[in-house]
Scaffold this motif. Structure first.
Motif, PDB file in Angstrom:
ATOM      1  N   UNK A  55       0.812  -1.225   0.000  1.00 29.58           N
ATOM      2  CA  UNK A  55       0.000   0.000   0.000  1.00 29.58           C
ATOM      3  C   UNK A  55       0.842   1.270   0.000  1.00 29.58           C
ATOM      4  N   UNK A  56       2.109   1.166   0.371  1.00 32.22           N
ATOM      5  CA  UNK A  56       2.973   2.349   0.345  1.00 32.22           C
ATOM      6  C   UNK A  56       3.725   2.481  -0.979  1.00 32.22           C
ATOM      7  N   UNK A  57       3.423   1.562  -1.897  1.00 30.24           N
ATOM      8  CA  UNK A  57       4.167   1.571  -3.161  1.00 30.24           C
ATOM      9  C   UNK A  57       3.906   2.856  -3.926  1.00 30.24           C
ATOM     10  N   UNK A  58       4.913   3.310  -4.634  1.00 25.65           N
ATOM     11  CA  UNK A  58       4.747   4.497  -5.482  1.00 25.65           C
ATOM     12  C   UNK A  58       4.686   4.024  -6.937  1.00 25.65           C
ATOM     13  N   UNK A  59       4.552   4.975  -7.847  1.00 20.71           N
ATOM     14  CA  UNK A  59       4.546   4.626  -9.272  1.00 20.71           C
ATOM     15  C   UNK A  59       5.867   3.979  -9.687  1.00 20.71           C
ATOM     16  N   UNK A  60       6.887   4.172  -8.854  1.00 15.77           N
ATOM     17  CA  UNK A  60       8.186   3.567  -9.137  1.00 15.77           C
ATOM     18  C   UNK A  60       8.121   2.044  -9.164  1.00 15.77           C
ATOM     19  N   UNK A  61       7.142   1.483  -8.471  1.00 16.39           N
ATOM     20  CA  UNK A  61       7.111   0.013  -8.403  1.00 16.39           C
ATOM     21  C   UNK A  61       6.430  -0.601  -9.622  1.00 16.39           C
ATOM     22  N   UNK A  62       5.881   0.246 -10.520  1.00 13.86           N
ATOM     23  CA  UNK A  62       5.325  -0.304 -11.769  1.00 13.86           C
ATOM     24  C   UNK A  62       6.386  -1.109 -12.518  1.00 13.86           C
ATOM     25  N   UNK A  63       7.549  -0.477 -12.676  1.00 15.33           N
ATOM     26  CA  UNK A  63       8.591  -1.090 -13.493  1.00 15.33           C
ATOM     27  C   UNK A  63       9.059  -2.436 -12.937  1.00 15.33           C
ATOM     28  N   UNK A  64       9.456  -2.502 -11.647  1.00 20.40           N
ATOM     29  CA  UNK A  64       9.921  -3.802 -11.160  1.00 20.40           C
ATOM     30  C   UNK A  64       8.862  -4.905 -11.257  1.00 20.40           C
ATOM     31  N   UNK A  65       7.603  -4.550 -11.012  1.00 24.39           N
ATOM     32  CA  UNK A  65       6.561  -5.579 -11.096  1.00 24.39           C
ATOM     33  C   UNK A  65       6.405  -6.061 -12.547  1.00 24.39           C
ATOM     34  N   UNK A  66       6.329  -5.113 -13.458  1.00 21.36           N
ATOM     35  CA  UNK A  66       6.213  -5.472 -14.879  1.00 21.36           C
ATOM     36  C   UNK A  66       7.416  -6.294 -15.339  1.00 21.36           C
ATOM     37  N   UNK A  67       8.607  -5.834 -14.970  1.00 19.42           N
ATOM     38  CA  UNK A  67       9.821  -6.511 -15.418  1.00 19.42           C
ATOM     39  C   UNK A  67       9.934  -7.897 -14.786  1.00 19.42           C
ATOM     40  N   UNK A 104      10.317 -10.937 -17.175  1.00 16.23           N
ATOM     41  CA  UNK A 104      11.478 -11.793 -16.977  1.00 16.23           C
ATOM     42  C   UNK A 104      11.041 -13.230 -16.738  1.00 16.23           C
ATOM     43  N   UNK A 105      10.020 -13.413 -15.893  1.00 14.07           N
ATOM     44  CA  UNK A 105       9.511 -14.765 -15.614  1.00 14.07           C
ATOM     45  C   UNK A 105       8.948 -15.389 -16.887  1.00 14.07           C
ATOM     46  N   UNK A 106       8.334 -14.568 -17.733  1.00 13.15           N
ATOM     47  CA  UNK A 106       7.748 -15.074 -18.975  1.00 13.15           C
ATOM     48  C   UNK A 106       8.803 -15.614 -19.923  1.00 13.15           C
ATOM     49  N   UNK A 107      10.007 -15.088 -19.797  1.00 13.32           N
ATOM     50  CA  UNK A 107      11.068 -15.483 -20.728  1.00 13.32           C
ATOM     51  C   UNK A 107      11.731 -16.792 -20.309  1.00 13.32           C
ATOM     52  N   UNK A 108      11.322 -17.348 -19.166  1.00 10.43           N
ATOM     53  CA  UNK A 108      12.057 -18.485 -18.618  1.00 10.43           C
ATOM     54  C   UNK A 108      11.681 -19.844 -19.218  1.00 10.43           C
ATOM     55  N   UNK A 154       2.100 -13.061  -1.143  1.00  6.32           N
ATOM     56  CA  UNK A 154       3.185 -13.128  -0.158  1.00  6.32           C
ATOM     57  C   UNK A 154       4.532 -13.251  -0.855  1.00  6.32           C
ATOM     58  N   UNK A 155       4.530 -14.115  -1.896  1.00  2.00           N
ATOM     59  CA  UNK A 155       5.768 -14.319  -2.656  1.00  2.00           C
ATOM     60  C   UNK A 155       6.261 -12.989  -3.244  1.00  2.00           C
ATOM     61  N   UNK A 156       5.313 -12.243  -3.842  1.00  2.00           N
ATOM     62  CA  UNK A 156       5.694 -10.985  -4.468  1.00  2.00           C
ATOM     63  C   UNK A 156       6.114  -9.942  -3.436  1.00  2.00           C
ATOM     64  N   UNK A 157       5.462 -10.003  -2.268  1.00  2.00           N
ATOM     65  CA  UNK A 157       5.833  -9.065  -1.206  1.00  2.00           C
ATOM     66  C   UNK A 157       7.258  -9.298  -0.760  1.00  2.00           C
ATOM     67  N   UNK A 158       7.612 -10.601  -0.662  1.00  2.00           N
ATOM     68  CA  UNK A 158       8.925 -10.924  -0.102  1.00  2.00           C
ATOM     69  C   UNK A 158      10.012 -10.922  -1.176  1.00  2.00           C
ATOM     70  N   UNK A 159       9.572 -10.900  -2.417  1.00  2.00           N
ATOM     71  CA  UNK A 159      10.529 -10.983  -3.515  1.00  2.00           C
ATOM     72  C   UNK A 159      11.370  -9.715  -3.616  1.00  2.00           C
ATOM     73  N   UNK A 160      12.630  -9.914  -3.828  1.00  2.00           N
ATOM     74  CA  UNK A 160      13.497  -8.747  -3.993  1.00  2.00           C
ATOM     75  C   UNK A 160      13.526  -8.345  -5.456  1.00  2.00           C
ATOM     76  N   UNK A 161      12.316  -8.113  -5.995  1.00  2.00           N
ATOM     77  CA  UNK A 161      12.306  -7.859  -7.436  1.00  2.00           C
ATOM     78  C   UNK A 161      12.621  -6.415  -7.779  1.00  2.00           C
ATOM     79  N   UNK A 162      12.946  -5.627  -6.764  1.00  2.00           N
ATOM     80  CA  UNK A 162      13.258  -4.236  -7.066  1.00  2.00           C
ATOM     81  C   UNK A 162      14.694  -4.063  -7.571  1.00  2.00           C
ATOM     82  N   UNK A 163      15.486  -5.089  -7.351  1.00  2.00           N
ATOM     83  CA  UNK A 163      16.847  -5.023  -7.889  1.00  2.00           C
ATOM     84  C   UNK A 163      16.805  -5.455  -9.346  1.00  2.00           C
ATOM     85  N   UNK A 164      17.888  -5.223 -10.064  1.00  2.00           N
ATOM     86  CA  UNK A 164      18.071  -5.902 -11.338  1.00  2.00           C
ATOM     87  C   UNK A 164      17.158  -5.533 -12.475  1.00  2.00           C
ATOM     88  N   UNK A 165      16.514  -4.401 -12.422  1.00  2.00           N
ATOM     89  CA  UNK A 165      15.742  -4.081 -13.614  1.00  2.00           C
ATOM     90  C   UNK A 165      16.039  -2.650 -14.036  1.00  2.00           C
TER      91      UNK A 165
END
Ligand SMILES: [Zn+2]
Length: 205
Positions: free
Chosen positions: A95-107, A111-115, A194-205
């Motif tokens: 709930x505290x996410x900003x528009x900045x989190x659009x990119x990591x979630x999309x990516x 990225x998962x789709x490419x696997x 829960x998985x997405x909450x705990x995922x460190x998906x903000x790195x690497x994109x």
């Protein structure tokens, strides 16, 4: 902290020569993923083979800036409802996410789709079904621009997906958002939350 100067001596591990003495010099240093170069940064150079073997902390800001400049823009103009769905998913994850989190979630989704081939098919299907899921089609005027800058590696992943699916980047992004909406927005209790909450998906994109 120690400030190193050109010509100063140090020690480091060289891949070729093992433990070696080094001399600090200004060098152009390519990124490890080959996606660009940090120009004229101070680096520890192996006294035996001349390769860059260490980077002092003072060069980190220049490397970060060079990496940012190497980022590749991705743009898409989408019916506004897609961005609303994406924002709602981000909000549901945090709930505290900003528009900045659009990119990591999309990516993360792209990225998962490419696997795997199955994941690529799921993305392509989602992209093709996109209009029916968000039906009735919103009026053409209600469109918004999504602009992101991604790492060269992520950009290559998107290119590969576009090739494999013969879809445009805009359609791929729509497909990813449809999946995000299916996974996170639609269900009363999203399985992956829960998985997405705990995922460190903000790195690497
Ligand atoms: Zn060496």
């Amino acid at each position: 902290m120690k400030l190193y100067r050109p010509g100063e001596k140090g020690h480091a591990l060289c891949e070729t020569d093992g433990r070696v003495s080094t001399t600090f010099r200004y060098r152009d240093v390519p990124f490890s993923d080959g996606s660009g170069v940090a120009r004229r940064i101070l680096a520890g150079v192996c006294d035996r083979c001349g390769k860059v073997v260490s980077i002092p902390p003072q060069s980190t800001p220049s490397i970060k800036a060079a990496r940012r400049n190497a980022q590749v823009p991705i743009e898409a103009v989408l019916p506004a409802v897609y961005l609303d769905a994406l924002d709602l998913a981000c909000w549901r994850i945090d709930p505290d996410a900003s528009l900045e989190s659009r990119k990591p979630l999309l990516m993360h989704y792209l990225h998962a789709s490419a696997q795997s081939k199955a994941a690529i098919r799921r993305l392509a299907r989602a992209a093709r079904e996109a209009t029916s899921l968000f039906a009735p089609a919103p009026p053409a005027g209600d469109r918004k621009r999504l602009s992101m800058k991604v790492s060269p590696a992520m950009s290559r992943t998107v290119e590969r997906l576009a090739e494999a699916t013969r879809l445009s980047k805009t359609e791929l992004i729509k497909g990813a958002i449809v999946q995000i909406a299916e996974d996170i927005v639609g269900p009363a209790r999203p399985a992956r939350l829960e998985e997405l909450k705990s995922l460190a998906f903000f790195a690497n994109c």
